[in-house]
Design a protein around this motif. Structure first.
Motif, mmCIF file in Angstrom:
data_model
loop_
_atom_site.group_PDB
_atom_site.id
_atom_site.type_symbol
_atom_site.label_atom_id
_atom_site.label_comp_id
_atom_site.label_asym_id
_atom_site.label_seq_id
_atom_site.Cartn_x
_atom_site.Cartn_y
_atom_site.Cartn_z
ATOM 1 N N VAL A 242 0.823 -1.216 0.000
ATOM 2 C CA VAL A 242 0.000 0.000 0.000
ATOM 3 C C VAL A 242 0.859 1.269 0.000
ATOM 4 O O VAL A 242 0.377 2.348 -0.342
ATOM 5 N N HIS A 243 2.132 1.162 0.407
ATOM 6 C CA HIS A 243 3.062 2.295 0.363
ATOM 7 C C HIS A 243 4.402 1.803 -0.188
ATOM 8 O O HIS A 243 4.816 0.669 0.095
ATOM 9 N N PRO A 301 2.727 7.053 6.839
ATOM 10 C CA PRO A 301 3.191 7.566 5.543
ATOM 11 C C PRO A 301 2.166 8.453 4.838
ATOM 12 O O PRO A 301 2.538 9.234 3.951
ATOM 13 N N VAL A 302 0.892 8.324 5.230
ATOM 14 C CA VAL A 302 -0.142 9.175 4.643
ATOM 15 C C VAL A 302 -0.115 10.560 5.277
ATOM 16 O O VAL A 302 -0.426 11.569 4.636
ATOM 17 N N VAL A 306 7.286 9.945 5.456
ATOM 18 C CA VAL A 306 8.131 8.826 5.872
ATOM 19 C C VAL A 306 8.780 8.230 4.630
ATOM 20 O O VAL A 306 8.094 7.801 3.700
ATOM 21 N N LEU A 307 10.113 8.187 4.624
ATOM 22 C CA LEU A 307 10.847 7.660 3.471
ATOM 23 C C LEU A 307 11.318 6.227 3.683
ATOM 24 O O LEU A 307 11.673 5.546 2.722
ATOM 25 N N GLY A 308 11.323 5.794 4.932
ATOM 26 C CA GLY A 308 11.760 4.436 5.223
ATOM 27 C C GLY A 308 11.483 4.079 6.666
ATOM 28 O O GLY A 308 11.329 4.964 7.521
ATOM 29 N N ALA A 309 11.406 2.787 6.938
ATOM 30 C CA ALA A 309 11.175 2.296 8.298
ATOM 31 C C ALA A 309 11.979 1.025 8.507
ATOM 32 O O ALA A 309 11.992 0.144 7.642
ATOM 33 N N SER A 370 12.724 10.299 7.918
ATOM 34 C CA SER A 370 11.800 11.308 7.386
ATOM 35 C C SER A 370 12.525 12.636 7.201
ATOM 36 O O SER A 370 13.535 12.900 7.867
ATOM 37 N N THR A 371 12.001 13.449 6.301
ATOM 38 C CA THR A 371 12.528 14.806 6.148
ATOM 39 C C THR A 371 12.112 15.674 7.332
ATOM 40 O O THR A 371 12.880 16.509 7.796
ATOM 41 N N HIS A 372 10.893 15.440 7.825
ATOM 42 C CA HIS A 372 10.405 16.201 8.976
ATOM 43 C C HIS A 372 9.069 15.620 9.428
ATOM 44 O O HIS A 372 8.246 15.223 8.618
#
Length: 397
Positions: A242-243, A301-302, A306-309, A370-372
């Motif tokens: 889904v992401h 992520p919505v 979030v770029l990664g986990a 995340s960027t922020h």
């Protein structure tokens, strides 16, 4: 006297000790009065006992401790036997007293595991992520490791199935995959209906938390592989993407690391926990608290970038490296306070903070890149700021 089987020696290693009524290597292979008769016949000035590690070759294991006494002209084999038996009792007590003052030494071999995975990558270049994704379908498999041994020891299986589901579905969730199906595998020395039902009930409960279906499994009796009353479990999870995670192409040295709190030890590092419990006590209920299932990873992520986990399991925070590009490195700059159970582990084991971070989750079950993330979401999800990404130095190994 009984000769210990090779399988038992393999199982217990240096923890299996024997006391022999001579000063080994003298009189190795002999027993009881035959040893003492030989000592007298050989006009030996001293005799005694030897505490040694049990090995495949009789009386040939590493010597741990020896005690000795003088042999007198008037000693008979029976008298010598009594004297040596008193020495044996003192020798064992002295060893226990000395051993109980030690912190348990623990050797971390994360590098060997990494070497193994690295070798597999040469054969299967696509491995290394937390799960496999093909045509929009994610799959993962895992177990609960040595936590199962603690559950076996204390006959507590109420949450071990939740751990199993969590270890599998969390590997899906950090890759943006919604869990849909779950299968289990249970291996026992012999069938125990009550025990297996408790495990399956907890697996079912874990599936409800993860909002996926328990669709089947396998139970195997393996009497010639497992010792009496032993059990192990593993699981297999399937889901739909889904992401898109991780998005390495969007990561740079401005990215920040945030942590989602854990629910305790989760299900890694229990080989050390098992050793610690031999000489120390701790709340078993706390140790066996179930691994948290991070369903919020479908929502986060919505609501933010979030770029990664990374799922913080075996290898601790080194798992972050699995979700970032090879040109970047991660830097844990914050010194958050470890939860109580991790403080206990560190104190009892003597591990450094660095070793703790390379072994346990230390209160952080998932790390986000995340960027922020704004303060409102940080508060809502109880996020902890951990550090940031930076450009990897060329000469850094």
């Amino acid at each position: 006297m009984r000769i210990i089987s090779d399988s038992m020696i393999h199982e217990f290693g240096d923890r299996l000790l024997n006391i022999h009524p001579s000063l080994l290597p003298l009189h190795a292979g002999k027993m009881d009065l035959a040893v003492h008769a030989d000592v007298i016949q050989n006009n030996e000035e001293f005799t005694g006992c030897t505490l040694h590690v049990v090995s495949k070759e009789v009386d040939n294991g590493r010597i741990v401790m020896q005690s000795q006494c003088r042999v007198h002209d008037y000693d008979t084999p029976i008298q010598l036997k009594r004297k040596v038996q008193e020495l044996e009792a003192d020798c064992i007590l002295n060893y226990v007293k000395i051993f109980s003052t030690f912190n348990i030494g623990y050797s971390l071999d994360v590098g060997e595991a990494s070497k193994f995975v690295g070798g597999l990558r040469n054969m299967i270049p696509t491995i290394g992520g937390f799960c496999s994704i093909n045509d929009g379908i994610g799959t993962s498999t895992d177990g609960v490791g040595s936590k199962m041994e603690i559950a076996n020891k204390y006959n507590n299986y109420e949450n071990i199935g939740v751990d199993l589901v969590a270890m599998c579905v969390n590997d899906l969730l950090v890759c943006g995959v919604r869990p849909t199906l779950f299968l289990d595998y249970i291996a026992v020395d012999r069938m125990d209906t009550e025990k297996c039902k408790k495990v399956v009930d907890s697996i079912y409960r874990g599936c409800k938390i993860a909002k996926c279906m328990l669709v089947g499994g396998e139970t195997a009796e393996m009497r010639h592989i497992f010792f009496k009353d032993k059990m192990d479990i593993s699981g297999f999870a399937v889901g739909t993407v889904v992401h898109k995670l991780p998005r390495m192409e969007e990561m740079d040295d401005k990215c920040v690391l945030y942590g989602l709190p854990s629910n305790g030890l989760h299900a890694n590092g229990f080989t050390l926990i098992h050793q610690l419990l031999k000489n120390n006590q701790y709340d078993v209920g706390e140790l066996l608290k179930p691994t948290k299932i991070y369903m919020e990873l479908l929502d986060l992520p919505v609501r933010c970038n979030v770029l990664g986990a990374a799922h913080i399991t075996g290898g601790g925070f080194s798992n972050i490296a699995r979700i970032i590009p090879p040109t970047l490195d991660y830097n844990i700059t914050e010194q958050w306070e470890f939860p109580r159970v991790f403080k206990w582990v560190q104190e009892m084991s003597g591990l450094s903070r660095e070793d703790m971070l390379n072994t346990f989750n230390c209160g952080i079950g998932v790390v986000l890149v995340s960027t922020h993330i704004d303060d409102r979401l940080i508060k809502e999800f109880k996020l902890i700021k951990l550090g940031r990404l930076n450009v990897k130095l060329q000469n850094k190994c």
